[in-house]
Design an enzyme around this catalytic site. Structure first.
Site, PDB file in Angstrom:
ATOM      1  N   TYR A   1      18.790 -27.880  -5.575  1.00  0.00           N
ATOM      2  CA  TYR A   1      17.627 -27.146  -5.963  1.00  0.00           C
ATOM      3  C   TYR A   1      16.947 -25.713  -6.932  1.00  0.00           C
ATOM      4  CZ  TYR A   1      19.559 -32.550  -6.786  1.00  0.00           C
ATOM      5  OH  TYR A   1      20.229 -33.202  -6.386  1.00  0.00           O
TER       6      TYR A   1
ATOM      7  N   HIS B   1      10.265 -30.261  -3.495  1.00  0.00           N
ATOM      8  CA  HIS B   1      11.376 -29.946  -3.381  1.00  0.00           C
ATOM      9  C   HIS B   1      11.626 -29.167  -3.725  1.00  0.00           C
ATOM     10  CE1 HIS B   1      15.442 -32.295  -2.400  1.00  0.00           C
ATOM     11  NE2 HIS B   1      15.230 -32.663  -3.581  1.00  0.00           N
TER      12      HIS B   1
ATOM     13  N   HIS C   1      18.309 -28.723  -0.643  1.00  0.00           N
ATOM     14  CA  HIS C   1      19.258 -29.336  -1.298  1.00  0.00           C
ATOM     15  C   HIS C   1      19.938 -28.749  -2.266  1.00  0.00           C
ATOM     16  CE1 HIS C   1      18.164 -33.671   0.196  1.00  0.00           C
ATOM     17  NE2 HIS C   1      18.469 -33.136   1.086  1.00  0.00           N
TER      18      HIS C   1
END
Length: 374
Positions: A190, A185, A188
């Site tokens: 992060y 990931h 977004h």
């Protein structure tokens, strides 16, 4: 054209790295906050939730913490303890028994967190930059409560090898837990996105400044994950345009294409593009999609407020090879069949998205012609 220069539909099979998918309707990673505390352990309720949706071409798990430091929300699962690995094993075994395939999304939230989740210690980020955002912790009554995120502390240069190793160990654990793939990931707002963006990365060492330096941590994580498994078992999620979790990314398009080219060189299984309009951002234009396709000739998964018509248009144009559906999959466990047969869709209940039990999680019905069964 799509991979192999053949026009595909959502219901055609797809070779995705080492996997053969029966369709191109993927389930996007969805934070649901149902893991068992203490310890953030996957449980039987989570098992049932994923099994219900096993007809997806590929299930991508909710964001899964690579370390205690990586936690940013209450009751989100991890993959760094033996108990978590064992809990995930019950999920993956059941998904496989149901004929499905599942990837673990490896997640470090960075500054999108709160000191109450870390025994009073500040969350970490690329730089100690104040920003406006909120996260979810357990309130005094036990229910999810939104709180302001504090200004994080900057990770020291000597800490970054440990962060990379956290992803490597999480990948080893994902294999042990029976997952079929790992998705990193990097979207977004992060941690990995915090290093990519000059908005959140003000470092003056080899992990800050130039685009190449800001991308260094992500690419080191990718290399460690590939080394721990193999390139054909690894995907990466990016969100290069738009804003989310308090992160502005004005150079996101340039950054995204640079990252895509670097990932193509590594031969990873897929690139997962999260488009900005799902969170109220602008609609992505096809010029960027074409540039992304040129930068990354492998499998591209599109996500972000997709419906069947949008997915089919982009598949036909060769700009994506599969589509990941999020909120639609929450409410429709049999989504591939509903899309294939043009059946009506259940509406998701946003009030049950985060935290709680079976309500709004495992109680959405599959389609039935008998109204009493739907």
């Amino acid at each position: 054209m799509p991979v192999g220069d053949v026009v595909a539909t959502l219901f055609d099979p797809l070779d995705l790295g080492s996997l053969s998918l029966p369709n191109r309707v993927l389930m996007a990673p969805l934070t649901r906050m149902r893991a068992t505390p203490p310890g953030d352990v996957p449980n039987e309720l989570m098992r049932d939730y994923y099994v219900q949706r096993a007809s997806a071409g590929l299930l991508i798990s909710e964001g899964t913490q690579v370390s205690p430091e990586g936690k940013g929300y209450m009751d989100t699962p991890g993959i760094h303890s033996p108990e978590q690995v064992a809990g995930w094993r019950t999920v993956t075994d059941a998904v496989h028994d149901a004929g499905g395939r599942i990837a673990a999304q490896l997640w470090h939230t960075g500054r999108v967190s709160h000191e109450s989740l870390h025994d009073g210690e500040l969350p970490v980020s690329a730089s100690a930059v104040p920003y406006r955002n909120r996260t979810t912790v357990r309130g005094e009554d036990g229910s999810p409560t939104r709180v302001d995120c504090p200004t994080p502390r900057a990770l020291g240069l000597d800490e970054l090898p440990r962060v990379v190793d956290d992803y490597r160990r999480a990948t080893v654990n994902a294999r042990e837990a029976g997952f079929d793939m790992a998705e990193i990931h990097a979207a977004h707002g992060y941690l990995l996105h915090q290093f990519l963006s000059p908005d959140s990365n003000h470092r003056d060492d080899e992990y800050g400044g130039s685009l190449e330096s800001r991308a260094r941590l992500l690419l080191e994580v990718v290399d460690a994950t590939v080394d721990a498994w193999s390139a054909d078992r690894v995907g990466v999620r990016i969100s290069p345009i738009g804003r989310f979790n308090g992160l502005e990314d004005p150079d996101g398009a340039t950054t995204g294409l640079y990252v895509a080219r670097a990932l193509a060189e590594r031969g990873i299984a897929f690139l997962h593009l999260s488009e900005p309009d799902w969170a109220g951002g602008p609609v992505l234009d096809d010029d960027f999609r074409k540039a992304l396709r040129e930068a990354f000739p492998g499998v591209i998964v599109g996500a972000g407020s997709y419906d069947a018509s949008k997915a089919e248009r982009l598949l036909e144009a060769g700009l994506i090879d599969a589509a990941a559906f999020g909120r639609t999959f929450i409410a429709n466990p049999d989504l591939p069949a509903r899309l294939r047969d043009g059946l009506p869709l259940n509406e998701p209940d946003a009030s049950t998205f985060y935290g709680g039990g079976a309500e709004g999680y495992t109680d959405y019905p599959a389609y039935s012609e008998d109204p009493e069964d739907s």
